[in-house]
Scaffold this motif. Sequence first.
Motif, PDB file in Angstrom:
ATOM      1  N   PHE B 334       0.844  -1.048  -0.128  1.00 29.61           N
ATOM      2  CA  PHE B 334       0.367  -0.084  -0.408  1.00 29.61           C
ATOM      3  C   PHE B 334       0.853   1.743   0.250  1.00 29.61           C
ATOM      4  N   LEU B 335       0.324   2.197  -0.767  1.00 28.21           N
ATOM      5  CA  LEU B 335       0.961   3.307  -0.642  1.00 28.21           C
ATOM      6  C   LEU B 335      -0.004   4.735   0.004  1.00 28.21           C
ATOM      7  N   ALA B 336       0.881   5.100   1.534  1.00 30.97           N
ATOM      8  CA  ALA B 336       0.391   5.860   1.863  1.00 30.97           C
ATOM      9  C   ALA B 336       0.533   7.267   1.528  1.00 30.97           C
ATOM     10  N   THR B 337      -0.757   7.718   1.691  1.00 32.44           N
ATOM     11  CA  THR B 337      -0.448   9.301   1.479  1.00 32.44           C
ATOM     12  C   THR B 337      -0.690  10.416   2.601  1.00 32.44           C
ATOM     13  N   ALA B 338       0.362  10.985   2.859  1.00 34.09           N
ATOM     14  CA  ALA B 338      -0.266  12.208   4.510  1.00 34.09           C
ATOM     15  C   ALA B 338      -0.757  12.844   4.460  1.00 34.09           C
ATOM     16  N   PRO B 339      -1.996  13.323   4.964  1.00 35.18           N
ATOM     17  CA  PRO B 339      -2.547  14.643   5.140  1.00 35.18           C
ATOM     18  C   PRO B 339      -1.465  16.178   4.554  1.00 35.18           C
ATOM     19  N   LYS B 340      -1.819  16.863   3.513  1.00 41.36           N
ATOM     20  CA  LYS B 340      -0.751  18.070   3.296  1.00 41.36           C
ATOM     21  C   LYS B 340       0.200  18.661   4.421  1.00 41.36           C
ATOM     22  N   GLU B 341      -0.405  18.947   5.447  1.00 44.10           N
ATOM     23  CA  GLU B 341       0.152  19.419   6.477  1.00 44.10           C
ATOM     24  C   GLU B 341       1.625  18.433   6.890  1.00 44.10           C
ATOM     25  N   ARG B 342       1.615  16.836   6.792  1.00 45.19           N
ATOM     26  CA  ARG B 342       2.001  16.495   7.724  1.00 45.19           C
ATOM     27  C   ARG B 342       3.401  16.264   6.700  1.00 45.19           C
ATOM     28  N   LEU B 343       5.031  16.855   7.804  1.00 45.25           N
ATOM     29  CA  LEU B 343       5.932  16.163   7.525  1.00 45.25           C
ATOM     30  C   LEU B 343       6.634  15.343   7.592  1.00 45.25           C
ATOM     31  N   ASP B 344       6.287  14.050   8.465  1.00 41.30           N
ATOM     32  CA  ASP B 344       7.036  12.943   9.232  1.00 41.30           C
ATOM     33  C   ASP B 344       6.695  11.448   9.039  1.00 41.30           C
ATOM     34  N   VAL B 345       5.897  11.781   7.959  1.00 43.92           N
ATOM     35  CA  VAL B 345       5.573  10.412   7.156  1.00 43.92           C
ATOM     36  C   VAL B 345       6.646   9.552   5.958  1.00 43.92           C
ATOM     37  N   ALA B 346       7.976   8.756   5.907  1.00 42.81           N
ATOM     38  CA  ALA B 346       8.635   8.494   5.097  1.00 42.81           C
ATOM     39  C   ALA B 346       8.629   7.020   5.220  1.00 42.81           C
ATOM     40  N   HIS B 347       8.813   6.209   5.884  1.00 42.57           N
ATOM     41  CA  HIS B 347       8.765   5.085   5.945  1.00 42.57           C
ATOM     42  C   HIS B 347       8.540   4.234   6.484  1.00 42.57           C
ATOM     43  N   GLN B 348       8.028   2.939   6.162  1.00 44.65           N
ATOM     44  CA  GLN B 348       7.038   1.606   6.825  1.00 44.65           C
ATOM     45  C   GLN B 348       6.640   2.226   8.300  1.00 44.65           C
ATOM     46  N   ALA B 349       7.900   2.699   9.002  1.00 45.63           N
ATOM     47  CA  ALA B 349       8.167   2.094  10.256  1.00 45.63           C
ATOM     48  C   ALA B 349       7.301   3.864  10.448  1.00 45.63           C
ATOM     49  N   ASP B 350       6.970   4.647  10.219  1.00 44.93           N
ATOM     50  CA  ASP B 350       6.354   5.809  10.803  1.00 44.93           C
ATOM     51  C   ASP B 350       4.895   5.262  10.333  1.00 44.93           C
ATOM     52  N   ILE B 351       4.310   4.355   9.862  1.00 41.78           N
ATOM     53  CA  ILE B 351       2.829   4.006   9.473  1.00 41.78           C
ATOM     54  C   ILE B 351       3.158   3.813  10.249  1.00 41.78           C
ATOM     55  N   ALA B 352       3.807   2.342  10.982  1.00 42.03           N
ATOM     56  CA  ALA B 352       3.865   1.513  11.724  1.00 42.03           C
ATOM     57  C   ALA B 352       3.216   2.461  13.401  1.00 42.03           C
ATOM     58  N   GLU B 353       3.837   3.297  13.536  1.00 40.21           N
ATOM     59  CA  GLU B 353       4.024   4.478  14.614  1.00 40.21           C
ATOM     60  C   GLU B 353       2.246   4.437  14.951  1.00 40.21           C
ATOM     61  N   GLU B 354       1.250   5.187  13.629  1.00 40.84           N
ATOM     62  CA  GLU B 354       0.358   5.535  13.118  1.00 40.84           C
ATOM     63  C   GLU B 354      -0.796   4.844  13.946  1.00 40.84           C
ATOM     64  N   ILE B 355      -0.309   3.108  13.075  1.00 34.98           N
ATOM     65  CA  ILE B 355      -0.855   1.884  13.481  1.00 34.98           C
ATOM     66  C   ILE B 355      -0.947   1.441  15.155  1.00 34.98           C
ATOM     67  N   ALA B 356      -0.035   1.985  15.917  1.00 33.64           N
ATOM     68  CA  ALA B 356       1.043   1.069  17.270  1.00 33.64           C
ATOM     69  C   ALA B 356       0.301   1.784  17.386  1.00 33.64           C
ATOM     70  N   ARG B 357      -0.115   3.220  17.496  1.00 36.49           N
ATOM     71  CA  ARG B 357      -0.390   4.066  19.107  1.00 36.49           C
ATOM     72  C   ARG B 357      -1.992   4.140  18.893  1.00 36.49           C
ATOM     73  N   MET B 358      -2.985   4.037  17.271  1.00 36.04           N
ATOM     74  CA  MET B 358      -4.110   4.418  17.515  1.00 36.04           C
ATOM     75  C   MET B 358      -4.770   2.681  17.858  1.00 36.04           C
TER      76      MET B 358
END
Lengths: 345, 686
Positions: B334-358
């Motif tokens: 999957f290719l996840a595109t962040a909301p336009k104001e977010r500047l902290d998304v580049a790696h799978q690990a960043d997505i993992a953090e979102e998933i883990a938090r929620m």
Amino acid sequence: MHIDLKQCEHIQKEAALELARIASREALEQLRLKYFGRKEGALTAVLRSLKDLSEEEKKTIGRAAHETKLYLEDALAKKEQALIEAELHDQQRKEKIDVTAPGTRVLEGHLHPLTQLIAKACDIFTAMGFAVVEGPEAETERYNFDALNVPKDHPARDMQDTFWLEAPGMLLRTQTSSVQIRYMETHQPPFRIVAPGRVFRNEATDATHEAQFYQLEGLMVGKDVSLANAKAVLEVFFQRLLANKKIAVRFRPSYFPFTEPSVEVDVTCFKCFGKKCAVCKRTGWLEVAGAGMVHPTVLANVGIDAREWQGFAFGVGLDRIAMVRYGIDDIRLMYGGDMRFLKQF
Amino acid sequence: MKVSYKWLQEYIAKKLPTPEKTAALLTMHAFEVEGIEKAKGDAVLDIKVLPNRAHDCLSHYGIARELAAIVKTEAKHALIKMKEQKKVKAKDGLKVAVREPELCARYTARVIYGVKIAPSPKWLVERLEALGQRSINNIVDATNYVMLALGQPLHAFDLDAVAGRTITVRKARAGETITTLDGDALTLTVADLVIADMEVPLAIAGVKGGKKAEVTVRTVNIALEAATFDAATVRKTSRRLNVRTESSIRFENGLSPALPPEALDMVAALIVALAGGEVASGMLDAHGKLPVPQTALFTAEGINKLLGTDIAEKEMLLTLKRLGFTIQKTAKGFLATAPKERLDVAHQADIAEEIARMHGMMDIASLLPESTLIPAEQNNSIVTADNIRTALAALGLSETYNRSFIGARHMGYFHERYAGAAAVANPLSDDQKYLRPSLLFGLLDNVAENFKHEKAVRLFEVGNIFALKDTRGVHERTMAAGVIAAKGKGKNGDRALFYEVKGIVDALLERLGIDDAWYDDYLPSPEYSDERFWHRGRTADIKVGDATIGAVGEAAPALLHLYDIHERVALFELDRAKLSELAQEKRAYQPIIKFPAIERDIAVVVPAETKIDRVQYAIETAGGELLSDSDLFDIYEGENLDAAQKSLAFHCIFQSAVRTLTDEEVNDAFKKITAALISEEWDVRS
């Protein structure tokens, strides 16, 4: 001299009476001489005169005399033993001392509470296959920040107020994470390490803040080392360290530039064991560590392929653990060299 | 950041739980809530937004989006419709030129004519004040309100005060000055970015507005700014000038260039609602190539592998959607595109953090790692340090941890030698200006402090010391040092203290398995023994072979004076690395000799300056192999002897491992010893 059976009986009876009255070893010796004395001993005389008896008399009287001898020897020995015991008993009674007086002080040194804590922590991790490593306290900006994905001129650097040295590009490490970089640069994964050590923050000192304190860094990298693994390892560590199997670990979201995801690590308050007290601010939890999965950029910075390797890192604050564990209310005591403090550990 | 609970609710259709529960949810899934304050009909949450999310979450909308995802819904913008006056064009009233596109990725502006400056309405004043902001007037308050809503700082200029009706984003000229809205006159450098008119700077970009184009009660026409300034530049300027503002805090975290148009429209609409006026048509928008929204490629397996979880793919996709991500399925995942104001998304690990938090970090189950059983390698340096600690504690010394800093005053005592000490550029105080060049300073401090309540001090420390290496780096070593002192001990020059500390060093070295150490008259060396530190007559270098591994002795009287100590103090310091190198873990058992030992004593009078070492050497050499040991048991000076003499008494122990020695053999050996001593012209009295 002529002897008969009565004489033997008489000697035996009399000796028994005399023996009963004897109270000292000197008197006992006198009595022994009275009967067994070479020249005047009463029994000696009897025994000596046996040779003058007829064969018939020898059988009866001789036997009686011999029995009297055995009886007396035995009675004297028993009496002597009793007297010695009485004497020793008396001696001990006279030597009685006040056992409540204090023991003589032995000169003994004490190990610093942090040394004891670090030793215990390292023992636990060593048993889990983690190697203990060290790194310098005066670090370069590269190892303390750049390689750890803490960008220059970014507020992330403000999270740790830094002591900079006049030597260009050098600082006092703000975290033991710098040791991770040094280790990963020179070793091939997989690895498991812990690095205890002194770190520095440029903060004014008070009862809860010191410009220097101790951290224990941990790092485990492998093919499939996960965040859930970090939780288990930390759980085992804290349970063993605090010798309590009920200690639980809780993760909360956080941010450290060198891990992604990053978590704060809370453990069951080991003052009240979850009952909620002043130390844990009535939450039942104590925040004692930070952890997370090593950031892919950090792995790349040390030449490790993040598609192949992954792992967790954590940093445990040791001073707080020691303080809660021992009930120390002022961190400055840890670094003050006061012997009244040090001798308590 | 202070956040209004009521305001958050405006972005979320679903009814929020109580402020306390909301705070707990945010703490466990997003950011730590450090406090809750009750306000009139509202609650203010104090939220600790960390630097990775400061670019989008120092705003109510940012927090609301997190909170919405936590309560399993989506946040909605509360936009106000803006109407432009078609006949009037913004570009006719204002020109914008960005001279430093590297430092200003985007500059947007709007013009509003005919506003009426007035105090803000009650709802706005209350909302700002609850969040710790001061109400100024309806225009300024509107800009602050939108900043708190969206996280984009804004600025309003009095258009009629802008010379040439031209705004230029440029670097400040050296020495150029600006008087800020607070009335402070600041001098700028070429490293600072400014918003200037044709004449002077009107504002320090992203940091603070200036007096010249301030919006006042007389203002009628305004220019509104929403821009994206370079984070590092704002940070450096803000630090140098020591001006930190709500604006600079947001800029230094790096804002998305996608934010300004939306914020500008929102503030323009709000101003028209509050102060009337007409919005000139068109937005002035100066920018280079705008960045595209950030993306990261991920797979559900990849994320579960990283987290050690078994979260369903469906849950992951739903979570990301609620957080404002858009998802595309590709061949690689999957290719996840962040909301336009977010500047902290580049790696799978960043997505993992979102998933883990929620999903809930606390719900991640413990899972012991599966790993090969390889025992950890022993670290000799650490083993040596541990052995040193155990040995010294067994010898009656307690361990101290002293601070790594020493003060200018103590350094001053050594100014010549220690000009090479490593200095801290930003020390807490003058007392902590230098890194300790020796552990002995701290130990002397401990002696002085402990003597206030102790009769005797026996301490040691294992720690790091520092010295400058050339001019470039810092040379750091781990040392083991100890101190002993007792009140009244060492009066009238008694030497017992020295020999006691030497005995401690002997025992320590023996414990470490170093059996060939010897003591030499000390020579001041930069490495171990500063001559101003040690007592000249009572200090020895500790050596193994030709190498010095440390020093032992009494502290110099002048140094004790500096520490206000009025007793003798004996110390030692050893290099851990050298000890570690020399330490022997293996010990060889020597069979216990079954044949009797014969002891003879010998006393010899020698000149006072003769070294005991030399006398003992003479005895041992002459004694040959029958002499198994020799032991000094008395040193005598005084009555019946010349002032320049001393008498030494030794036990000589004769023993053989293979037979019982005869009297003749022993007499013979003893005679040889006597003869050897006499040949040195010493007086043997035995």
